[in-house]
Design a protein around this motif. Structure first.
Motif, PDB file in Angstrom:
ATOM      1  N   SER A  67       0.842  -1.196   0.000  1.00 42.31           N
ATOM      2  CA  SER A  67       0.000   0.000   0.000  1.00 42.31           C
ATOM      3  C   SER A  67       0.872   1.238   0.000  1.00 42.31           C
ATOM      4  O   SER A  67       2.060   1.190   0.338  1.00 42.31           O
ATOM      5  CB  SER A  67      -0.926   0.023   1.223  1.00 42.31           C
ATOM      6  OG  SER A  67      -0.194   0.362   2.384  1.00 42.31           O
ATOM      7  N   GLU A  68       0.254   2.358  -0.349  1.00 46.94           N
ATOM      8  CA  GLU A  68       0.891   3.636  -0.114  1.00 46.94           C
ATOM      9  C   GLU A  68       0.850   3.916   1.384  1.00 46.94           C
ATOM     10  O   GLU A  68      -0.140   3.598   2.051  1.00 46.94           O
ATOM     11  CB  GLU A  68       0.163   4.756  -0.867  1.00 46.94           C
ATOM     12  CG  GLU A  68       0.575   4.874  -2.321  1.00 46.94           C
ATOM     13  CD  GLU A  68       2.058   5.099  -2.454  1.00 46.94           C
ATOM     14  OE1 GLU A  68       2.669   4.505  -3.369  1.00 46.94           O
ATOM     15  OE2 GLU A  68       2.646   5.850  -1.645  1.00 46.94           O
ATOM     16  N   LEU A  69       1.881   4.503   1.916  1.00 44.74           N
ATOM     17  CA  LEU A  69       1.936   4.794   3.345  1.00 44.74           C
ATOM     18  C   LEU A  69       0.766   5.684   3.738  1.00 44.74           C
ATOM     19  O   LEU A  69       0.565   6.740   3.149  1.00 44.74           O
ATOM     20  CB  LEU A  69       3.254   5.488   3.684  1.00 44.74           C
ATOM     21  CG  LEU A  69       3.515   5.747   5.167  1.00 44.74           C
ATOM     22  CD1 LEU A  69       3.604   4.435   5.923  1.00 44.74           C
ATOM     23  CD2 LEU A  69       4.787   6.553   5.353  1.00 44.74           C
ATOM     24  N   GLY A  70      -0.039   5.249   4.715  1.00 43.23           N
ATOM     25  CA  GLY A  70      -1.133   6.045   5.227  1.00 43.23           C
ATOM     26  C   GLY A  70      -2.455   5.864   4.516  1.00 43.23           C
ATOM     27  O   GLY A  70      -3.468   6.372   4.981  1.00 43.23           O
ATOM     28  N   SER A  71      -2.488   5.112   3.393  1.00 47.02           N
ATOM     29  CA  SER A  71      -3.742   5.037   2.637  1.00 47.02           C
ATOM     30  C   SER A  71      -4.701   4.022   3.223  1.00 47.02           C
ATOM     31  O   SER A  71      -5.905   4.174   3.107  1.00 47.02           O
ATOM     32  CB  SER A  71      -3.476   4.697   1.177  1.00 47.02           C
ATOM     33  OG  SER A  71      -3.266   3.308   1.029  1.00 47.02           O
ATOM     34  N   GLU A 102      -5.479   1.325   1.988  1.00 47.08           N
ATOM     35  CA  GLU A 102      -5.953   0.479   0.896  1.00 47.08           C
ATOM     36  C   GLU A 102      -4.812  -0.443   0.482  1.00 47.08           C
ATOM     37  O   GLU A 102      -3.839  -0.006  -0.122  1.00 47.08           O
ATOM     38  CB  GLU A 102      -6.393   1.327  -0.285  1.00 47.08           C
ATOM     39  CG  GLU A 102      -6.916   0.514  -1.451  1.00 47.08           C
ATOM     40  CD  GLU A 102      -7.484   1.390  -2.546  1.00 47.08           C
ATOM     41  OE1 GLU A 102      -7.690   2.594  -2.304  1.00 47.08           O
ATOM     42  OE2 GLU A 102      -7.708   0.864  -3.641  1.00 47.08           O
TER      43      GLU A 102
END
Lengths: 112, 114
Positions: free
Chosen positions: A94-98, A100
């Motif tokens: 995932s993208e950091l903080g997403s 998802e």
């Protein structure tokens, strides 16, 4: 794009043997995760890597080690397999903080 | 600490009937909430997510979920079930802004009867 790939798809080990599960992602994500899935227990986090160069323990880290080889690859190692490690293992990124997360197809591991 | 409870490990509906899968969460901070679907022998796929914008969230394949803070719930619904909806569904929670602590529920297996 392949997304998240895992190898092998299936593996049978004897108690005490070691092996490494490989995971790679081509989405340029910073964060990667290893989960195990057991019937009736959902997915439980083993280890995660928030960004390249960092790794942290999750809920069930005992008996496992991980290596974040580079931004794309995150491997999970069983040093001395036990029957309790029989499970389906999923890698995700995932993208950091997403929040998802994108999952690979899984590795079905049996330890006899 | 955060946790998720999915009520009903198995749910059966007739094709064309309403699908309702229940999820209640516990979180000490404002949460992000997710529903994932897993088809047989595959990884998980995101259906929809709540990240503190609109409380009614629409996802893929006609699914939607409503965040109800007063009930600490995030139930998944679809007006009319299709045979292809048969799968296992997982609710998950994480603290707002964090991708690290995604905690999953134990899953609900949905069967769609012809």
């Amino acid at each position: 794009n392949a997304g998240v790939t895992q190898t092998p798809k299936f593996q049978v080990l004897k108690t005490g043997q070691s092996m490494t599960l490989q995971c790679a992602q081509d989405m340029n994500h910073n964060s990667m995760y290893w989960y195990r899935q057991d019937p009736g227990m959902g997915l439980r986090l083993i280890y995660y890597s928030a960004s390249e160069g960092t790794t942290d323990k999750g809920e069930v880290p005992n008996g496992y080690n991980v290596s974040r080889l580079n931004k794309r690859e995150f491997s999970l190692r069983l040093e001395s397999a036990a029957p309790s490690q029989t499970s389906v293992y999923f890698c995700a990124s995932s993208e950091l903080g997403s929040g998802e997360q994108y999952f690979g197809p899984g590795t079905r591991l049996t330890v006899t | 600490a955060q946790s998720v409870t999915q009520l009903g490990s198995h749910v059966s509906v007739s094709e064309g009937a309403l699908v309702l899968l229940r999820c209640n969460y516990s979180s000490s901070v404002p949460p992000y909430l997710f529903w994932y679907v897993q088809y047989p022998n595959q990884g998980l796929q995101l259906l929809l997510k709540y990240t503190s914008a609109a409380t009614l969230v629409k996802g893929i394949n006609g699914f939607e979920a409503e965040f109800k803070k007063s009930e600490t719930s995030f139930h998944l619904t679809k007006p009319s079930a299709h045979m292809s909806d048969a799968a296992e569904y997982f609710c998950a929670v994480s603290p707002a802004g964090s991708a690290r602590q995604l905690t999953f529920g134990s899953g609900t297996q949905l069967t769609v009867l012809p």
